[in-house]
Write an enzyme that holds these catalytic residues in place. Sequence first.
Site, PDB file in Angstrom:
ATOM      1  N   LYS A 121      -9.486 -21.264  -5.202  1.00  0.00           N
ATOM      2  CA  LYS A 121     -10.823 -21.660  -5.641  1.00  0.00           C
ATOM      3  C   LYS A 121     -10.872 -23.148  -5.968  1.00  0.00           C
ATOM      4  CE  LYS A 121     -12.648 -22.015  -9.538  1.00  0.00           C
ATOM      5  NZ  LYS A 121     -13.114 -21.909 -10.937  1.00  0.00           N
ATOM      6  N   ASP A 139     -16.270 -18.033  -8.160  1.00  0.00           N
ATOM      7  CA  ASP A 139     -15.805 -17.891  -9.541  1.00  0.00           C
ATOM      8  C   ASP A 139     -16.334 -16.576 -10.097  1.00  0.00           C
ATOM      9  OD1 ASP A 139     -18.480 -18.298 -10.067  1.00  0.00           O
ATOM     10  OD2 ASP A 139     -18.170 -19.911 -11.510  1.00  0.00           O
TER      11      ASP A 139
END
Length: 217
Positions: A121, A139
């Site tokens: 991420k 997220d």
Amino acid sequence: MTKTERASYVLHRLGQLYPDPPIPLDHTDAYTLLVAVLLSAQCTDVRVNLITPKLWSLANTPEAMAKIPVEEIEKIVKPCGLGPQKAKAIQKLSQILVDQYGGQVPQDIDALEQLPGVGHKTAQVVMAQSFGVPSFPVDTHIHRLAQRWKLTEGKNVLQTERDLKRLFPISSWNKLHLQIIFYGREHCSARGCDGTVCEICTTLFPERKKALKTKKA
């Protein structure tokens, strides 16, 4: 609505609500963004933005940060949580950037993911927000909302990422992931909405009466 129709509505409505979403983490270049995103793990963006000015006053380049003892870095980043691990990662990745990349953050997701403390991420955030490469960092907000809106089965963030990339045009990815984050924080938070409260949830699923349980990433 079909899944495609839901995705189309989400894209349109979020475009109206957040036509030009800002990057939540304060930074001046790819390096400071990389460090800020690393610090944001299990920490709010607001807290990171309070901490990073102190860190940048100490060192704001890989060359300078690599020379700072880990203990000094830790004193500053401790309020972000996981202080020892994050401090070590920041110092070590800074040294790697100096030794292997001439002090520059590589514009390559595989290279980024090899850096200490940098996961998938984080690497995608840097690729999207610093280098403009189409990416869809997922997220907890995005993972939760994608499930509430039935855009994914949502067993894990990687599956959610793959599903969202298939649903939305690549030209929308970099802006859309920020739009979903802002909407999740303001209108469809973990406690503020259970899939039956916010505007988008009620528009997409007007017949939904029971709270929707989301699977954690």
